[in-house]
Design an enzyme around this catalytic site. Sequence first.
Site, PDB file in Angstrom:
ATOM      1  CD  GLU A   1      -2.110   1.734   2.494  1.00 19.39           C
ATOM      2  OE1 GLU A   1      -2.313   1.115   3.539  1.00 19.39           O
ATOM      3  OE2 GLU A   1      -1.954   2.960   2.440  1.00 19.39           O
TER       4      GLU A   1
ATOM      5  CB  CYS B   1      -2.294   6.064   3.644  1.00 15.84           C
ATOM      6  SG  CYS B   1      -3.296   5.068   4.740  1.00 15.84           S
TER       7      CYS B   1
END
Length: 490
Positions: A244, A281
């Site tokens: 990720e 994020c």
Amino acid sequence: MSNATYPNSPSQQHDAPRAFPAIDAAVARAADAQAHYGTAPHATRSALLRGLAAALAADAAALVALANDETSLGTTRLTGELVRTAFQLRGFAERVEAGAAAHTIDDAAVPGAPPAGRPRLTRVLAPLGPVAMFSASNFPFAFSVLGGDTASALAAGCTVVVKPHSGHPQLSHRVHALAERVLREQGLPEGVIAFVGQATRDAATYLVGHADISAVAFTGSYQGGVALWRAANARPRPIPFYGELGSINPLVVLPAALADGVDAPATALAASIALGCGQFCTSPGLIVIRDDAEGERFAAALAQALKAQKPHAMLTAAMRQGFEHASARIGAQPGIRTRLAPSSTDGEAPAPRLYETDAASLIANPVLREEMFGPAALLVNVRDADDTLAVLAAVEGSLTVTLWGADTDTPEHRALAAAAQRIAGRVLFGGLPTGVAVCDAQQHGGPWPASTQPQTTSVGYTAIERFLRPVALQDAPQWAIAANTGGIVS
Ligand code: NAP
């Protein structure tokens, strides 16, 4: 299995120099433990996950204090994150008990010639094997030693080799010691959760290349993620790499969203941009607004609300440096107006920044689509719906896209939703992208570079599927099928 026990194991084919004995030892422990843990009843997995959750909760106060010393994230946030991490471990235990890793598909034999005629086939799920898990810097509990990647790998019957993040070394060590205690108490081999300690980048790359590692889970930067993804694919036997990476999380403000005024939405958005000093994020980094009087009022209110935010210090000095570099680079691009500048109030903590551009500049210049990991965002002025679609089409894969004011069913809103779904793993109709619920329907991923495997998620209970490999058993006796369902009767 370790090389010592099995001379013909794939480890023997590893042609890299054996320069990292600590990594070799940790992987050997995990590989040895895999044979036991991967075939144990699934109740063993759920008991372990519950034991780890209880141990975290029991030691919460001391762990949070240590995490705060190392990360500056604040005790309120860290307490919530620890609670979420324990909740997540228990949630995976519940899914294992409900048969998430024991799912089978059974096609009965059909007499006669193919294609209609066939043998009996039963599709079962097998653990992939030892997983190398790279902790993230920005979630010292939820994406670290006992975070979602570890929990989902353990739920799938995979042992784990933890590469701790250099940003919270003592906390990582302490959480791993707690995990070792739980393993001992439950009579499980310590290699079920192996730990490499602080490792150089060469050592980390070696870990990814180790022949006894079967998959990698990673959360972090685009640069680090791509370097390790390349290493995973350059192996003689490439392995799945679940990374990720970066994300700019566009948020589209349609006129209907401002019908009740600009102040409340601007205040909420500013808090989301500055949350955790922007080190999320899912932080909204690209705000698409209409180039009209109402859009201007919203932009002014957002700048005011951001100015009032008081972020804390960033996780590491390197991250602060990275933020300064990234925001200065955006601010220096042609066609950029600085709405809220870095200021003399910048001290240990960076003051928030807000930049502004137009659709044509954003589309023409890839630098403007880079992540600023910190309390900053870029406003993009658009004339109409077509401009908005063009902006979204220029954005690369993102963890989220948020649409404000698209509640009614119109062709324009359908086109926007389709454009958002093309680039994002999660599309929000209202609300803010920071904060990711842990549940069955969650999708935390997205097309490259948000994720290296967009068909999977790193948050939510389907994350377990990343570490399970389907095997079709043909005309198998019942014992061979039962050996893969871990005592779960569906
Ligand atoms: P990172 O630098 O990518 O580090 C993550 C992990 O990978 C660490 O264990 C790191 O080792 C290792 N690593 C990094 N580069 C490597 C390489 N070339 N070879 C081998 N191993 C490597 O991420 P970070 O430290 O968390 O943050 C740095 C930047 O990443 C931030 O400023 C931000 O831009 C971005 N970030 C993004 C997200 C997101 O979810 N999108 C989350 C966190 C950070 P060390 O421990 O030795 O550094």
